[in-house]
Design a protein around this motif. Structure first.
Motif, PDB file in Angstrom:
ATOM      1  N   SER A  15       0.859  -1.187   0.000  1.00 59.65           N
ATOM      2  CA  SER A  15       0.000   0.000   0.000  1.00 59.65           C
ATOM      3  C   SER A  15       0.888   1.228   0.000  1.00 59.65           C
ATOM      4  O   SER A  15       2.070   1.160   0.339  1.00 59.65           O
ATOM      5  CB  SER A  15      -0.905   0.016   1.240  1.00 59.65           C
ATOM      6  OG  SER A  15      -0.128   0.229   2.413  1.00 59.65           O
ATOM      7  N   ASP A  16       0.307   2.350  -0.378  1.00 62.62           N
ATOM      8  CA  ASP A  16       1.057   3.598  -0.355  1.00 62.62           C
ATOM      9  C   ASP A  16       1.562   3.907   1.051  1.00 62.62           C
ATOM     10  O   ASP A  16       2.692   4.353   1.224  1.00 62.62           O
ATOM     11  CB  ASP A  16       0.194   4.760  -0.858  1.00 62.62           C
ATOM     12  CG  ASP A  16      -0.088   4.676  -2.348  1.00 62.62           C
ATOM     13  OD1 ASP A  16       0.622   3.922  -3.050  1.00 62.62           O
ATOM     14  OD2 ASP A  16      -1.026   5.356  -2.807  1.00 62.62           O
ATOM     15  N   GLU A  17       0.739   3.654   2.065  1.00 62.04           N
ATOM     16  CA  GLU A  17       1.144   3.909   3.447  1.00 62.04           C
ATOM     17  C   GLU A  17       2.332   3.028   3.839  1.00 62.04           C
ATOM     18  O   GLU A  17       3.292   3.498   4.452  1.00 62.04           O
ATOM     19  CB  GLU A  17      -0.019   3.660   4.401  1.00 62.04           C
ATOM     20  CG  GLU A  17       0.353   3.920   5.847  1.00 62.04           C
ATOM     21  CD  GLU A  17      -0.780   3.618   6.818  1.00 62.04           C
ATOM     22  OE1 GLU A  17      -0.650   4.027   7.989  1.00 62.04           O
ATOM     23  OE2 GLU A  17      -1.779   2.974   6.426  1.00 62.04           O
ATOM     24  N   LEU A  18       2.277   1.756   3.479  1.00 63.16           N
ATOM     25  CA  LEU A  18       3.357   0.823   3.802  1.00 63.16           C
ATOM     26  C   LEU A  18       4.675   1.269   3.170  1.00 63.16           C
ATOM     27  O   LEU A  18       5.706   1.349   3.842  1.00 63.16           O
ATOM     28  CB  LEU A  18       2.995  -0.587   3.322  1.00 63.16           C
ATOM     29  CG  LEU A  18       4.043  -1.658   3.576  1.00 63.16           C
ATOM     30  CD1 LEU A  18       4.040  -2.044   5.049  1.00 63.16           C
ATOM     31  CD2 LEU A  18       3.778  -2.857   2.709  1.00 63.16           C
ATOM     32  N   GLY A  20       5.411   4.242   2.056  1.00 66.69           N
ATOM     33  CA  GLY A  20       5.794   5.531   2.618  1.00 66.69           C
ATOM     34  C   GLY A  20       6.538   5.371   3.934  1.00 66.69           C
ATOM     35  O   GLY A  20       7.566   6.016   4.171  1.00 66.69           O
ATOM     36  N   GLN A  21       6.029   4.495   4.798  1.00 65.73           N
ATOM     37  CA  GLN A  21       6.702   4.223   6.071  1.00 65.73           C
ATOM     38  C   GLN A  21       8.074   3.605   5.841  1.00 65.73           C
ATOM     39  O   GLN A  21       9.051   3.960   6.503  1.00 65.73           O
ATOM     40  CB  GLN A  21       5.847   3.285   6.935  1.00 65.73           C
ATOM     41  CG  GLN A  21       4.641   3.936   7.553  1.00 65.73           C
ATOM     42  CD  GLN A  21       5.011   4.938   8.624  1.00 65.73           C
ATOM     43  OE1 GLN A  21       5.920   4.707   9.421  1.00 65.73           O
ATOM     44  NE2 GLN A  21       4.333   6.062   8.638  1.00 65.73           N
ATOM     45  N   ASP A  24      10.486   6.231   4.742  1.00 62.23           N
ATOM     46  CA  ASP A  24      10.892   7.073   5.869  1.00 62.23           C
ATOM     47  C   ASP A  24      11.987   6.398   6.693  1.00 62.23           C
ATOM     48  O   ASP A  24      12.942   7.043   7.130  1.00 62.23           O
ATOM     49  CB  ASP A  24       9.691   7.398   6.766  1.00 62.23           C
ATOM     50  CG  ASP A  24       8.725   8.384   6.123  1.00 62.23           C
ATOM     51  OD1 ASP A  24       9.092   9.044   5.123  1.00 62.23           O
ATOM     52  OD2 ASP A  24       7.578   8.469   6.612  1.00 62.23           O
TER      53      ASP A  24
END
Length: 115
Positions: A15-18, A20-21, A24
């Motif tokens: 996912s985009d969130e995964l 993205g994390q 980071d």
């Protein structure tokens, strides 16, 4: 076993969130002093003074990097009297740091790459 599952006990859905994390985390690892601090903390917990001595970096620099690592949830700290002691309690992060350093060793030493 695929490389995606080497150190995972779960199989996260992309996912985009995964990602993205993950990006980071890699950004925090992408600075040599922070990577050295994490490498040192992968072995055992250390005080700021011990990390200053081990890295040769000024105390203010080590403290600033530790603050970033703490904000990124990559290290934790506890107080013991007048000392703040830092540690990594995340096996994924310890393995990631070890693999990054081991990969770099292959590049520097010329040792052939392997699975």
């Amino acid at each position: 076993m695929t490389t995606r599952n080497l150190s995972l006990r779960h199989n996260p859905a992309p996912s985009d969130e995964l990602f993205g994390q993950a990006a980071d985390i890699l950004k925090l690892l992408g600075e040599p002093t922070r990577l050295r601090l994490l490498w040192l903390l992968s072995d055992k917990e250390h005080t700021v003074g011990e990390l200053v001595e081990a890295t040769g970096a000024p105390r203010t620099v080590v403290s600033q990097h530790l603050a970033k690592l703490r904000l990124g949830n990559l290290v934790s700290s506890r107080r013991n009297g007048r000392n703040i002691i830092y540690h990594i309690s995340d096996g994924h992060l310890k393995r990631m740091v070890a693999e990054a350093v081991n990969r770099a060793d292959h590049m520097v030493s010329g040792e052939p790459l392997h699975d």
